[in-house]
Structure formats: C-alpha cells, structure tokens
Design a protein around this motif. Sequence first.
Motif, mmCIF file in Angstrom:
data_model
loop_
_atom_site.group_PDB
_atom_site.id
_atom_site.type_symbol
_atom_site.label_atom_id
_atom_site.label_comp_id
_atom_site.label_asym_id
_atom_site.label_seq_id
_atom_site.Cartn_x
_atom_site.Cartn_y
_atom_site.Cartn_z
ATOM 1 N N SER A 108 -61.308 -56.164 -30.987
ATOM 2 C CA SER A 108 -60.331 -55.112 -31.301
ATOM 3 C C SER A 108 -61.007 -53.783 -31.653
ATOM 4 C CB SER A 108 -59.429 -55.574 -32.445
ATOM 5 O OG SER A 108 -60.234 -55.866 -33.560
ATOM 6 N N TYR A 109 -62.313 -53.755 -31.665
ATOM 7 C CA TYR A 109 -63.038 -52.510 -31.918
ATOM 8 C C TYR A 109 -62.624 -51.477 -30.879
ATOM 9 C CZ TYR A 109 -66.944 -49.250 -32.418
ATOM 10 O OH TYR A 109 -67.704 -48.123 -32.592
ATOM 11 N N GLU A 110 -62.452 -50.212 -31.321
ATOM 12 C CA GLU A 110 -62.016 -49.185 -30.376
ATOM 13 C C GLU A 110 -63.078 -48.111 -30.188
ATOM 14 O OE1 GLU A 110 -57.259 -49.120 -30.370
ATOM 15 O OE2 GLU A 110 -58.156 -48.279 -32.189
ATOM 16 N N TYR A 111 -63.343 -47.808 -28.925
ATOM 17 C CA TYR A 111 -64.310 -46.761 -28.586
ATOM 18 C C TYR A 111 -63.554 -45.478 -28.287
ATOM 19 C CZ TYR A 111 -67.657 -50.484 -27.419
ATOM 20 O OH TYR A 111 -68.495 -51.558 -27.437
ATOM 21 N N GLU A 112 -64.154 -44.377 -28.682
ATOM 22 C CA GLU A 112 -63.627 -43.094 -28.260
ATOM 23 C C GLU A 112 -64.466 -42.715 -27.054
ATOM 24 O OE1 GLU A 112 -63.038 -38.965 -30.372
ATOM 25 O OE2 GLU A 112 -63.180 -40.640 -31.790
ATOM 26 N N LEU A 131 -58.495 -44.021 -26.718
ATOM 27 C CA LEU A 131 -59.345 -45.070 -27.296
ATOM 28 C C LEU A 131 -59.404 -46.243 -26.327
ATOM 29 C CD1 LEU A 131 -58.094 -44.991 -30.982
ATOM 30 C CD2 LEU A 131 -60.163 -43.965 -30.052
ATOM 31 N N VAL A 132 -60.556 -46.863 -26.234
ATOM 32 C CA VAL A 132 -60.729 -48.006 -25.340
ATOM 33 C C VAL A 132 -61.115 -49.212 -26.175
ATOM 34 C CG1 VAL A 132 -61.975 -48.889 -23.338
ATOM 35 C CG2 VAL A 132 -61.585 -46.430 -23.558
ATOM 36 N N LYS A 133 -60.341 -50.285 -26.053
ATOM 37 C CA LYS A 133 -60.658 -51.493 -26.824
ATOM 38 C C LYS A 133 -61.889 -52.192 -26.246
ATOM 39 C CE LYS A 133 -57.553 -54.572 -28.053
ATOM 40 N NZ LYS A 133 -56.308 -55.368 -27.991
ATOM 41 N N GLU A 134 -62.649 -52.800 -27.143
ATOM 42 C CA GLU A 134 -63.850 -53.501 -26.671
ATOM 43 C C GLU A 134 -63.475 -54.625 -25.701
ATOM 44 O OE1 GLU A 134 -67.777 -53.707 -28.492
ATOM 45 O OE2 GLU A 134 -67.226 -55.756 -29.020
ATOM 46 N N GLU A 135 -62.298 -55.208 -25.893
ATOM 47 C CA GLU A 135 -61.881 -56.271 -24.975
ATOM 48 C C GLU A 135 -61.820 -55.740 -23.536
ATOM 49 O OE1 GLU A 135 -58.498 -59.407 -25.588
ATOM 50 O OE2 GLU A 135 -57.744 -57.832 -24.257
ATOM 51 N N THR A 136 -61.353 -54.500 -23.374
ATOM 52 C CA THR A 136 -61.272 -53.890 -22.043
ATOM 53 C C THR A 136 -62.671 -53.696 -21.469
ATOM 54 O OG1 THR A 136 -59.293 -52.744 -22.766
ATOM 55 C CG2 THR A 136 -60.325 -51.911 -20.766
ATOM 56 N N ARG A 137 -63.585 -53.274 -22.325
ATOM 57 C CA ARG A 137 -64.964 -53.095 -21.863
ATOM 58 C C ARG A 137 -65.561 -54.444 -21.453
ATOM 59 N NH1 ARG A 137 -70.263 -51.243 -25.366
ATOM 60 N NH2 ARG A 137 -71.644 -51.001 -23.581
#
Length: 274
Positions: A108-112, A131-137
């Motif tokens: 659930s960590y979010e990247y800008e 914001l991009v969730k780490e799950e997406t990455r």
Amino acid sequence: MDAETLPYALDLVAGSGVVLSPERRAALRTSLLLVRRDYRFEQVRLWGRIQGIRGAYYVAEGLGPDRIGPRSRLYSLNCVDWSLLPIPTEEMVIATTGLKGRFQGDPSYEYENLERKDEVGKPYEEEAGPLVKEETRLVATIDQIDKAVGIVPRGAYVKTPLGPVHENRSFEGLSLTEAKKLSSYFHLTDPVNLKNKTLLEKADLDPAIDFLDSLEHDVPKGSWSIQVERGGRVIVVRSLLWLGLTFYHVPNTKQHGYIYFGTGEKNLDLPFML
Ligand SMILES: *[C@@H]1O[C@H](CO)[C@@H](O)[C@H](O)[C@H]1NC(C)=O
Ligand SMILES: *[C@@H]1O[C@H](CO)[C@@H](O)[C@H](O)[C@H]1NC(C)=O
C-alpha cells in the motif's frame, strides 16, 4: 518453477543466491499446491521473490491450458497467504515508468511519480503528481521481467493448430550439447523477432517448434550467461540484464524452470559492462 518439484528445483539454483531454508521450501510447496487446488489452476509456479527494504514479496503464477496466454499472478508476504494481483495493463506500465530505487515491501506504499510531472513540462508547479501504489509497480515489474527474460527450452512447448500453447508431453529434454547454446532457449512470450525473419530464414524453422523467439539475437549481446554445473548434470542460464533471473535445465530430462530472486531493478549498467 513448478510448485510440484519445488524443493528439488530450488536446490539446483541455490548456487545463484536463491537461498531458502528447508522449512520455507516445504511451506511454499504446500501453500502453492493449495493455491492450485483452490483456484483450479492446471499448474502453479513459484515465480520468485522481489526483495524490498522492509519486506519481500513472494510471487507465484497460476496457469490454465494456454501456457503462453494470460496468467494469474499472486503474491504473498509470509509464504502462506496468497493474494491475486490485478492483470497488468498499458496504463500501469506508463504510470510506473520512471519509478526508481528499492521496493519498500509494503503493497500500500504510495510513490509520487516525479518524473512524469517533468515530462508534462511543468517541473516548477507545486501540484503533486498522481500517486502510484507499490502493488501497481509490483504488477508492472513482474510482467516486464517475464516478457524480457522468462524462458523455456526449445521443444518443451507445442503450438496446437488452434493456437493455444501446451506442454510437449513427449519432451525429453535438450542434449548437453544443445543445452549449452543460446539458440536452444525461447522467450516464453509472444514473439517479436520471429515476425521479421526472411522467408529463407523461416525455411530452416519448424513452425510447430519454432514459434517463439530464441535468445540468440537478444540485445544487448552478452546479456545471458550459460553455465554447466554439478559436473554436467545441470545447465544454469542467468540474465545479466535482470540480475537475479536464474533458469535451470537438467539435460535429457523434462526438468526445467526459472526463478527471479532480486530487487526488481533492471541492470541499466549492462551496456557499459560488456
Ligand atoms: C516434443 O519432444 C520431442 C522429444 O524431445 C521432440 O522430438 C519433439 O520435436 C517435440 N515437439 C515439439 C513440437 O517441440
Ligand atoms: C522487427 O520489426 C519491428 C517493426 O517492424 C521493429 O520495431 C523491430 O526492431 C524489428 N526487430 C528486429 C530484431 O529487427
């Protein structure tokens, strides 16, 4: 790496930094066979592990009848509970391009995504990027690695007249001589280079077997290493582009598979190392 033969297969790649305790290997096999039963997959593979700063993602793949068709992917933080990951999309790939640095190990960590803001040409605006969730990455990275370096021996899969790709039930493995050549391994994804071949080049290929791209013409040249290990018993192929991708094959047997144990970061220095 097939869940069925997991402890054995993990032992063959242990020399490549894929180190798991015997308890963990056994636990992974048990929980993945339950995943196979519960989701009614034909085959479940341990895909590998992406190590983050605070935790690791164990990743598995569930396959149906078409072995190169879309596959389900799952991840686990404890090797016991598995969650389905969303299907990768073009948008996910675009949203995660430019994300750098280590994974956190928290889905659930979010990247800008700062780089995207720059591309739009508004570097000075204070407005926060999406914001991009780490799950997406995670989803985009697994897909990228699989497409780039997921491999199988030549002859292990058969293309049926109607299209789906099945396992070749009569596959008996590569000979030791064949197994030492890059041309004996195929990318397990829709071919790109094959479509560019001239008719003359195609005449040398058997369409039932050679329906995938071999590693022979991969760029940059030298992005694979092939090693004969354990006194000629095992062939180990490693990607230098995605460090941590290890494939094994026991010549003259059906045994083969690959696993990724790494940080989920591409080796961007490779062209300068060759
Ligand atoms: C299946 O495996 C057998 C035995 O290794 C091989 O002779 C044959 O060419 C393979 N078939 C395909 C379609 O790859
Ligand atoms: C094959 O063709 C496509 C477009 O037609 C091109 O983008 C690609 O670079 C070519 N690949 C090789 C290996 O020449």
